[in-house]
Design a protein around this motif. Structure first.
Motif, PDB file in Angstrom:
ATOM      1  N   THR A  67       0.865  -1.175   0.000  1.00 19.13           N
ATOM      2  CA  THR A  67       0.000   0.000   0.000  1.00 19.13           C
ATOM      3  C   THR A  67       0.901   1.225   0.000  1.00 19.13           C
ATOM      4  O   THR A  67       1.802   1.336   0.833  1.00 19.13           O
ATOM      5  CB  THR A  67      -0.924   0.006   1.239  1.00 19.13           C
ATOM      6  OG1 THR A  67      -1.749  -1.170   1.191  1.00 19.13           O
ATOM      7  CG2 THR A  67      -1.803   1.243   1.264  1.00 19.13           C
ATOM      8  N   VAL A  68       0.665   2.124  -0.961  1.00 18.83           N
ATOM      9  CA  VAL A  68       1.505   3.306  -1.141  1.00 18.83           C
ATOM     10  C   VAL A  68       0.668   4.556  -0.880  1.00 18.83           C
ATOM     11  O   VAL A  68      -0.417   4.710  -1.429  1.00 18.83           O
ATOM     12  CB  VAL A  68       2.093   3.350  -2.572  1.00 18.83           C
ATOM     13  CG1 VAL A  68       2.954   4.587  -2.763  1.00 18.83           C
ATOM     14  CG2 VAL A  68       2.872   2.074  -2.874  1.00 18.83           C
ATOM     15  N   ARG A  69       1.192   5.434  -0.039  1.00 19.19           N
ATOM     16  CA  ARG A  69       0.560   6.720   0.262  1.00 19.19           C
ATOM     17  C   ARG A  69       1.636   7.796   0.221  1.00 19.19           C
ATOM     18  O   ARG A  69       2.795   7.513   0.541  1.00 19.19           O
ATOM     19  CB  ARG A  69      -0.058   6.721   1.663  1.00 19.19           C
ATOM     20  CG  ARG A  69      -1.159   5.739   1.895  1.00 19.19           C
ATOM     21  CD  ARG A  69      -1.624   5.834   3.367  1.00 19.19           C
ATOM     22  NE  ARG A  69      -2.573   4.820   3.703  1.00 19.19           N
ATOM     23  CZ  ARG A  69      -2.276   3.584   4.081  1.00 19.19           C
ATOM     24  NH1 ARG A  69      -1.019   3.202   4.186  1.00 19.19           N
ATOM     25  NH2 ARG A  69      -3.212   2.711   4.374  1.00 19.19           N
ATOM     26  N   VAL A  70       1.237   9.004  -0.104  1.00 17.76           N
ATOM     27  CA  VAL A  70       2.148  10.138   0.009  1.00 17.76           C
ATOM     28  C   VAL A  70       1.505  11.116   0.989  1.00 17.76           C
ATOM     29  O   VAL A  70       0.373  11.556   0.787  1.00 17.76           O
ATOM     30  CB  VAL A  70       2.396  10.810  -1.360  1.00 17.76           C
ATOM     31  CG1 VAL A  70       3.268  12.049  -1.194  1.00 17.76           C
ATOM     32  CG2 VAL A  70       3.036   9.824  -2.335  1.00 17.76           C
ATOM     33  N   ARG A  71       2.219  11.418   2.054  1.00 16.73           N
ATOM     34  CA  ARG A  71       1.738  12.343   3.084  1.00 16.73           C
ATOM     35  C   ARG A  71       2.834  13.363   3.348  1.00 16.73           C
ATOM     36  O   ARG A  71       3.985  12.990   3.603  1.00 16.73           O
ATOM     37  CB  ARG A  71       1.403  11.611   4.396  1.00 16.73           C
ATOM     38  CG  ARG A  71       0.312  10.547   4.258  1.00 16.73           C
ATOM     39  CD  ARG A  71      -1.057  11.170   3.931  1.00 16.73           C
ATOM     40  NE  ARG A  71      -2.116  10.191   3.896  1.00 16.73           N
ATOM     41  CZ  ARG A  71      -2.523   9.538   2.817  1.00 16.73           C
ATOM     42  NH1 ARG A  71      -1.937   9.746   1.656  1.00 16.73           N
ATOM     43  NH2 ARG A  71      -3.518   8.678   2.888  1.00 16.73           N
ATOM     44  N   ALA A  72       2.460  14.629   3.256  1.00 16.72           N
ATOM     45  CA  ALA A  72       3.401  15.733   3.498  1.00 16.72           C
ATOM     46  C   ALA A  72       4.669  15.557   2.658  1.00 16.72           C
ATOM     47  O   ALA A  72       5.779  15.784   3.131  1.00 16.72           O
ATOM     48  CB  ALA A  72       3.732  15.845   4.987  1.00 16.72           C
ATOM     49  N   GLY A  73       4.490  15.087   1.415  1.00 10.77           N
ATOM     50  CA  GLY A  73       5.622  14.944   0.509  1.00 10.77           C
ATOM     51  C   GLY A  73       6.472  13.708   0.724  1.00 10.77           C
ATOM     52  O   GLY A  73       7.456  13.496   0.024  1.00 10.77           O
ATOM     53  N   THR A  74       6.097  12.863   1.684  1.00 10.90           N
ATOM     54  CA  THR A  74       6.862  11.653   1.969  1.00 10.90           C
ATOM     55  C   THR A  74       6.089  10.432   1.485  1.00 10.90           C
ATOM     56  O   THR A  74       4.896  10.295   1.762  1.00 10.90           O
ATOM     57  CB  THR A  74       7.120  11.523   3.488  1.00 10.90           C
ATOM     58  OG1 THR A  74       7.841  12.666   3.925  1.00 10.90           O
ATOM     59  CG2 THR A  74       7.909  10.267   3.811  1.00 10.90           C
ATOM     60  N   THR A  75       6.771   9.538   0.768  1.00 12.09           N
ATOM     61  CA  THR A  75       6.157   8.303   0.305  1.00 12.09           C
ATOM     62  C   THR A  75       6.205   7.267   1.417  1.00 12.09           C
ATOM     63  O   THR A  75       7.273   6.983   1.959  1.00 12.09           O
ATOM     64  CB  THR A  75       6.887   7.764  -0.944  1.00 12.09           C
ATOM     65  OG1 THR A  75       6.835   8.762  -1.970  1.00 12.09           O
ATOM     66  CG2 THR A  75       6.256   6.478  -1.439  1.00 12.09           C
ATOM     67  N   LEU A  76       5.030   6.749   1.769  1.00 15.42           N
ATOM     68  CA  LEU A  76       4.908   5.738   2.815  1.00 15.42           C
ATOM     69  C   LEU A  76       4.468   4.434   2.169  1.00 15.42           C
ATOM     70  O   LEU A  76       3.484   4.393   1.436  1.00 15.42           O
ATOM     71  CB  LEU A  76       3.873   6.169   3.853  1.00 15.42           C
ATOM     72  CG  LEU A  76       4.070   7.565   4.458  1.00 15.42           C
ATOM     73  CD1 LEU A  76       2.851   7.970   5.269  1.00 15.42           C
ATOM     74  CD2 LEU A  76       5.322   7.581   5.310  1.00 15.42           C
TER      75      LEU A  76
END
Length: 125
Positions: A50-59
């Motif tokens: 599962t890929v998310r981008v939060r505050a410019g950071t890829t999680l």
């Protein structure tokens, strides 16, 4: 009309019966008939990322986002004359008996469309 057909496992459904649930026959019939464009199985959720981008950071996290016993086991892209035809084709898929089939019509994205007009079209407002 094009439809994405999600093939979903369901541990609570009837058991798989190889003699009755021949996916190769369904694939051959729908491919020769011209309604199935492509499709394939998917590896189990334990192989998912599962890929998310939060505050410019890829999680990136292991596994699916949703906690459920059901999971998408495969997909098919259908090209049908109507939603009724897509339903009839989905009902013949073996997983309709021991899993479930989710049909979703394509919703074309026009990236050149003016945003206000797109919002009016999508919401009916």
């Amino acid at each position: 009309m094009q439809f994405m057909m999600f093939v979903v496992s369901d541990p609570a459904a009837e058991p798989y019966v190889p003699e009755q649930d021949n996916i190769a026959e369904w694939v051959a019939d729908t491919t020769v008939g011209g309604t199935r464009i492509t499709g394939d199985r998917l590896r189990p959720p334990s192989h998912a990322k599962t890929v998310r981008v939060r505050a410019g950071t890829t999680l990136v996290s292991d596994g699916p986002f949703a906690e459920t016993k059901e999971w998408i086991a495969g997909f098919d892209l259908l090209d049908c004359a109507s939603v009724e035809e897509a339903i009839a084709i989905a009902a013949r898929h073996p997983m309709a008996r021991f899993g479930s089939i989710e049909l979703r019509p394509y919703w074309p994205l026009d990236v050149e469309e003016e945003p206000r007009r797109r919002k009016e079209r999508e919401t009916g407002a």
